[in-house]
Design a protein around this motif. Structure first.
Motif, PDB file in Angstrom:
ATOM      1  N   GLN A 119      86.813 -28.983  16.788  1.00  0.00           N
ATOM      2  CA  GLN A 119      87.026 -29.007  15.336  1.00  0.00           C
ATOM      3  C   GLN A 119      85.826 -28.454  14.570  1.00  0.00           C
ATOM      4  OE1 GLN A 119      87.787 -33.216  14.855  1.00  0.00           O
ATOM      5  NE2 GLN A 119      90.022 -32.914  14.968  1.00  0.00           N
ATOM      6  N   GLY A 120      84.617 -28.694  15.096  1.00  0.00           N
ATOM      7  CA  GLY A 120      83.421 -28.216  14.416  1.00  0.00           C
ATOM      8  C   GLY A 120      82.665 -29.291  13.666  1.00  0.00           C
ATOM      9  N   ARG A 121      82.903 -30.549  13.967  1.00  0.00           N
ATOM     10  CA  ARG A 121      82.186 -31.648  13.327  1.00  0.00           C
ATOM     11  C   ARG A 121      80.851 -31.860  14.053  1.00  0.00           C
ATOM     12  NH1 ARG A 121      83.568 -36.240  10.246  1.00  0.00           N
ATOM     13  NH2 ARG A 121      82.235 -38.061  10.629  1.00  0.00           N
ATOM     14  N   VAL A 122      79.767 -31.975  13.290  1.00  0.00           N
ATOM     15  CA  VAL A 122      78.425 -32.169  13.845  1.00  0.00           C
ATOM     16  C   VAL A 122      77.806 -33.394  13.182  1.00  0.00           C
ATOM     17  CG1 VAL A 122      76.136 -31.167  14.196  1.00  0.00           C
ATOM     18  CG2 VAL A 122      78.155 -29.687  14.213  1.00  0.00           C
ATOM     19  N   GLU A 123      77.245 -34.282  14.019  1.00  0.00           N
ATOM     20  CA  GLU A 123      76.589 -35.487  13.491  1.00  0.00           C
ATOM     21  C   GLU A 123      75.202 -35.648  14.140  1.00  0.00           C
ATOM     22  OE1 GLU A 123      79.482 -38.998  13.243  1.00  0.00           O
ATOM     23  OE2 GLU A 123      80.499 -37.598  14.602  1.00  0.00           O
ATOM     24  N   PHE A 124      74.223 -35.917  13.312  1.00  0.00           N
ATOM     25  CA  PHE A 124      72.888 -36.296  13.776  1.00  0.00           C
ATOM     26  C   PHE A 124      72.723 -37.789  13.484  1.00  0.00           C
ATOM     27  CE2 PHE A 124      72.649 -31.793  13.192  1.00  0.00           C
ATOM     28  CZ  PHE A 124      71.709 -31.330  14.098  1.00  0.00           C
ATOM     29  N   CYS A 125      72.503 -38.560  14.529  1.00  0.00           N
ATOM     30  CA  CYS A 125      72.421 -40.011  14.373  1.00  0.00           C
ATOM     31  C   CYS A 125      71.017 -40.495  14.757  1.00  0.00           C
ATOM     32  CB  CYS A 125      73.466 -40.702  15.255  1.00  0.00           C
ATOM     33  SG  CYS A 125      75.157 -40.137  14.972  1.00  0.00           S
ATOM     34  N   GLY A 126      70.178 -40.720  13.751  1.00  0.00           N
ATOM     35  CA  GLY A 126      68.823 -41.212  13.995  1.00  0.00           C
ATOM     36  C   GLY A 126      68.019 -40.324  14.923  1.00  0.00           C
ATOM     37  N   VAL A 127      68.111 -39.012  14.745  1.00  0.00           N
ATOM     38  CA  VAL A 127      67.512 -38.063  15.685  1.00  0.00           C
ATOM     39  C   VAL A 127      66.003 -37.947  15.484  1.00  0.00           C
ATOM     40  CG1 VAL A 127      67.362 -35.613  16.284  1.00  0.00           C
ATOM     41  CG2 VAL A 127      69.603 -36.729  16.099  1.00  0.00           C
ATOM     42  N   VAL A 137      58.599 -33.403  15.483  1.00  0.00           N
ATOM     43  CA  VAL A 137      58.954 -32.276  14.616  1.00  0.00           C
ATOM     44  C   VAL A 137      60.075 -32.708  13.685  1.00  0.00           C
ATOM     45  CG1 VAL A 137      59.829 -29.904  14.590  1.00  0.00           C
ATOM     46  CG2 VAL A 137      58.246 -30.627  16.385  1.00  0.00           C
ATOM     47  N   LEU A 138      60.961 -33.555  14.185  1.00  0.00           N
ATOM     48  CA  LEU A 138      62.048 -34.138  13.394  1.00  0.00           C
ATOM     49  C   LEU A 138      62.013 -35.648  13.604  1.00  0.00           C
ATOM     50  CD1 LEU A 138      64.885 -31.642  14.425  1.00  0.00           C
ATOM     51  CD2 LEU A 138      63.682 -31.670  12.230  1.00  0.00           C
ATOM     52  N   HIS A 139      62.225 -36.394  12.517  1.00  0.00           N
ATOM     53  CA  HIS A 139      62.149 -37.848  12.638  1.00  0.00           C
ATOM     54  C   HIS A 139      63.201 -38.503  11.738  1.00  0.00           C
ATOM     55  CE1 HIS A 139      60.285 -41.707  13.512  1.00  0.00           C
ATOM     56  NE2 HIS A 139      60.430 -42.016  12.238  1.00  0.00           N
ATOM     57  N   GLY A 140      64.001 -39.381  12.351  1.00  0.00           N
ATOM     58  CA  GLY A 140      64.976 -40.160  11.595  1.00  0.00           C
ATOM     59  C   GLY A 140      66.022 -39.320  10.898  1.00  0.00           C
ATOM     60  N   ASN A 150      68.692 -25.956  16.992  1.00  0.00           N
ATOM     61  CA  ASN A 150      68.594 -25.769  18.445  1.00  0.00           C
ATOM     62  C   ASN A 150      69.049 -26.994  19.218  1.00  0.00           C
ATOM     63  OD1 ASN A 150      67.665 -23.120  18.497  1.00  0.00           O
ATOM     64  ND2 ASN A 150      65.511 -23.709  18.441  1.00  0.00           N
ATOM     65  N   LEU A 151      69.131 -28.134  18.549  1.00  0.00           N
ATOM     66  CA  LEU A 151      69.596 -29.348  19.216  1.00  0.00           C
ATOM     67  C   LEU A 151      71.118 -29.369  19.351  1.00  0.00           C
ATOM     68  CD1 LEU A 151      67.331 -32.013  17.444  1.00  0.00           C
ATOM     69  CD2 LEU A 151      66.978 -30.964  19.697  1.00  0.00           C
ATOM     70  N   ASP A 189      66.724 -31.220  24.331  1.00  0.00           N
ATOM     71  CA  ASP A 189      67.304 -32.554  24.190  1.00  0.00           C
ATOM     72  C   ASP A 189      66.498 -33.365  23.188  1.00  0.00           C
ATOM     73  OD1 ASP A 189      69.609 -32.704  25.669  1.00  0.00           O
ATOM     74  OD2 ASP A 189      68.596 -33.235  27.539  1.00  0.00           O
ATOM     75  N   VAL A 190      67.197 -34.199  22.448  1.00  0.00           N
ATOM     76  CA  VAL A 190      66.522 -35.077  21.491  1.00  0.00           C
ATOM     77  C   VAL A 190      65.605 -36.037  22.253  1.00  0.00           C
ATOM     78  CG1 VAL A 190      68.421 -34.945  19.844  1.00  0.00           C
ATOM     79  CG2 VAL A 190      68.391 -36.773  21.545  1.00  0.00           C
ATOM     80  N   THR A 191      64.543 -36.476  21.597  1.00  0.00           N
ATOM     81  CA  THR A 191      63.675 -37.502  22.195  1.00  0.00           C
ATOM     82  C   THR A 191      64.019 -38.892  21.659  1.00  0.00           C
ATOM     83  OG1 THR A 191      62.007 -36.907  20.534  1.00  0.00           O
ATOM     84  CG2 THR A 191      61.756 -35.956  22.717  1.00  0.00           C
ATOM     85  N   GLY A 192      64.959 -38.939  20.714  1.00  0.00           N
ATOM     86  CA  GLY A 192      65.438 -40.204  20.184  1.00  0.00           C
ATOM     87  C   GLY A 192      66.714 -39.977  19.409  1.00  0.00           C
TER      88      GLY A 192
END
Length: 581
Positions: free
Chosen positions: A333-341, A354-357, A383-384, A390-393
């Motif tokens: 479908q194309g749905r993208v979610e970042f959850c506490g990344v 580099v990215l937090h929360g 890029n994630l 891979d995410v670190t969190g």
């Protein structure tokens, strides 16, 4: 090391077995010849055998010499076949492993070092295999059997060899121990030189534009000097072996002549036996010298083998999980979610996030823009999604499933991506576009080129879609390269299309036409664009403002312009620039 590299002889085992067998046959023939010559001297010349005996034994010696020659040629042929096949298998395995590497793995090794390992290091091991199948078989067998024959001829004279051979062996062991680390350093310096050359050739246009040839020559000279010095340090240790070997060789020969001559005068040793004994001494000591140089070659190959095994043993950071094959994939479908990344670079980074929360949801079919200053993590964020890292969190979800649970190929098949560095491969324009969809029809290729506003300039080339693109796309402009890369991604008809600052080299009118094609021909595709120009993002359904490692604002152009200080600063700085122009 051997246990890890031995499987790569697969398919060439027959040659690897025949080569040493023929070496054994060659050595046996050579070991018999001196004893036959001894008989000619003692019986044919000094005895009563006469010419018939000399002719008979000489004919047999000729047959043995021919057999030895045939065996030697055969061993060379089979050892070469086996070593070349081994090198082929090893290069193939290394290349396939690097294709599995994540961006983080490649960051760790560097592309220059991987090139050295695939070429120079493999060549060193390939040469070692060739040497091992012949010299490492020939020398010990010759040494052992010649010693036995010498002992049978005259036990007391053999004491000379019993003393000389261990002395030579001790010298070999000492020099090998010193040289191993020096050869490791030498291979590392080759990495540095390759890195310098690769960087220069990739950026040659920048070098010439800024007239930095002198600087690049100095940098290359520095790497070249370091390689030279490392080579000299290694070779000066290696050459110590030759005088040690030659002194031992000559002293042993002189002692054998001195004491052997006395035994001949005392009638306890025949002239023919002394001749054959001297021949065997030469064979023995030459075998030790050959073995020494072969072992030094193996010492260098061992340094290369360590580097190759390091690559082969590296487990790719990004790989399919054991459970992913059993999971049912959600509909695209194309749905993208970042959850506490949270995310940070393990190799080459500062160690900070580099990215937090990051908490963010992008709905299917949305046109989303990401803006922010340089180095705030915009490229890292996108890029994630295809799991380049891979995410670190936290977690990144695509269509409700964690990207780490997808088979990597299935995940990336859903995503079209135009990277910040636009890469074209050597080949025709058509071949480059087919990277997006190898099964695309001519009509689909043409439509993708039109959507990316590339069709007009392609049709102006004499060969059209069959125009050849040089490596890196150096024979097309920056804007043309960007449009070809966009066409390649659009031809994929992905559910998610990511453009990382991919329209910076095209004019505003062309960029607007490309955006219109997204709405008209990629309906239902989620489009995520990173851009520096406000004009590129103002019509987006959602604009994400990144600042340092976090999201500083989300909204439309109007809402952000009304209430987001960072977005206002970007907007006004560009407006002022337009006024000044």
């Amino acid at each position: 090391m051997l246990s890890k590299l031995f499987p790569y002889i697969e398919g060439y085992k027959k040659s690897a077995i025949l080569a040493p067998l023929l070496v054994v046959a060659e050595v046996i023939c050579e070991l018999i010849l001196p004893r036959l010559m001894s008989g000619i001297i003692d019986t044919g010349i000094n005895g009563d055998g006469g010419f018939p005996y000399i002719l008979r034994i000489g004919g047999f010696m000729l047959i043995l010499a021919v057999c030895s020659m045939i065996s030697g040629v055969g061993s060379v042929r089979f050892s070469t076949h086996a070593s070349q096949g081994f090198g082929y298998n090893l290069r193939k395995a290394l290349f396939e492993r690097t294709q599995e590497f994540s961006f983080a793995n490649i960051d760790r090794f560097s592309s220059a070092s991987l090139i050295t390992r695939l070429t120079n290091d493999v060549n060193n091991i390939q040469l070692m295999v060739n040497t091992s199948l012949r010299m490492l078989i020939r020398a010990p067998i010759m040494l052992l059997f010649a010693l036995i024959v010498c002992f049978s001829i005259h036990a007391r004279l053999t004491v000379i060899l019993i003393i000389a051979v261990p002395l030579m062996g001790a010298a070999i062991g000492l020099i090998m121990r010193v040289c191993h680390r020096l050869f490791e350093i030498f291979q590392e310096k080759i990495d540095g030189l390759n890195d310098s050359v690769q960087e220069n050739l990739i950026g040659i246009r920048v070098v010439k534009a800024f007239v930095r040839e002198g600087y690049e020559k100095t940098k290359f000279a520095r790497s070249n000097d370091e390689l030279k010095e490392a080579g000299i340090r290694a070779v000066t240790r290696v050459v110590l072996l030759q005088p040690v070997m030659m002194v031992t060789f000559n002293v042993s020969t002189v002692l054998a002549l001195w004491f052997g001559g006395q035994y001949v005068l005392g009638d306890t040793l025949s002239t023919g036996d002394l001749y054959s004994f001297l021949t065997y001494i030469i064979n023995i000591l030459m075998s030790v010298m050959v073995l020494a140089f072969a072992l030094l070659q193996i010492t260098r190959a061992r340094a290369s083998a360590d580097r190759i095994v390091e690559v082969l043993d590296t487990v790719p950071d990004i790989r399919d999980s054991a459970e992913c094959a059993d999971l049912a994939l959600p509909a695209a479908q194309g749905r993208v979610e970042f959850c506490g990344v949270n995310f940070k670079y393990v190799s080459g980074g500062t160690g900070d996030d580099v990215l937090h929360g990051i908490d963010l949801t992008i709905e299917p079919g949305e046109f989303v823009a990401i803006v922010g200053g340089t180095g705030v993590g915009k490229s890292s964020l996108v890029n994630l999604i295809p799991r380049f890292y891979d995410v670190t969190g936290g977690a990144v979800l695509v269509d409700g499933m964690d990207v780490r649970d997808y088979p990597v190929k299935a995940l990336r098949d859903r995503i079209g991506m135009v990277l910040q560095n636009n890469v074209l491969f050597s080949g025709t324009i058509r071949e480059n576009l087919l990277w997006g969809n190898p099964d695309a029809t001519e009509e689909q290729i043409t439509q993708a080129a039109q959507d990316a506003q590339a069709y007009d300039f392609i049709s102006r080339f004499p060969d059209g879609f069959d125009t050849y693109i040089d490596q890196g796309g150096v024979n097309v402009s920056g804007g043309q390269k960007q449009r070809l890369c966009i066409a390649r991604a659009m031809l994929r008809h992905p559910s998610i299309l990511i453009l990382d600052d991919s329209t910076s080299a095209v004019d505003s009118a062309t960029e607007a036409a490309i955006r219109r094609s997204f709405y008209e021909n990629l309906k239902g595709t989620t489009v995520i664009i990173i851009a520096q120009r406000i004009s590129s993002v103002r019509n987006a359904d959602k604009i994400i403002v990144l600042d340092d490692d976090h999201i500083a604002g989300i909204g439309t152009h109007e809402t952000l312009l009304a209430g987001n200080a960072i977005y206002q600063e970007i907007y006004h700085s560009q407006q002022e620039g337009m006024v000044e122009d």
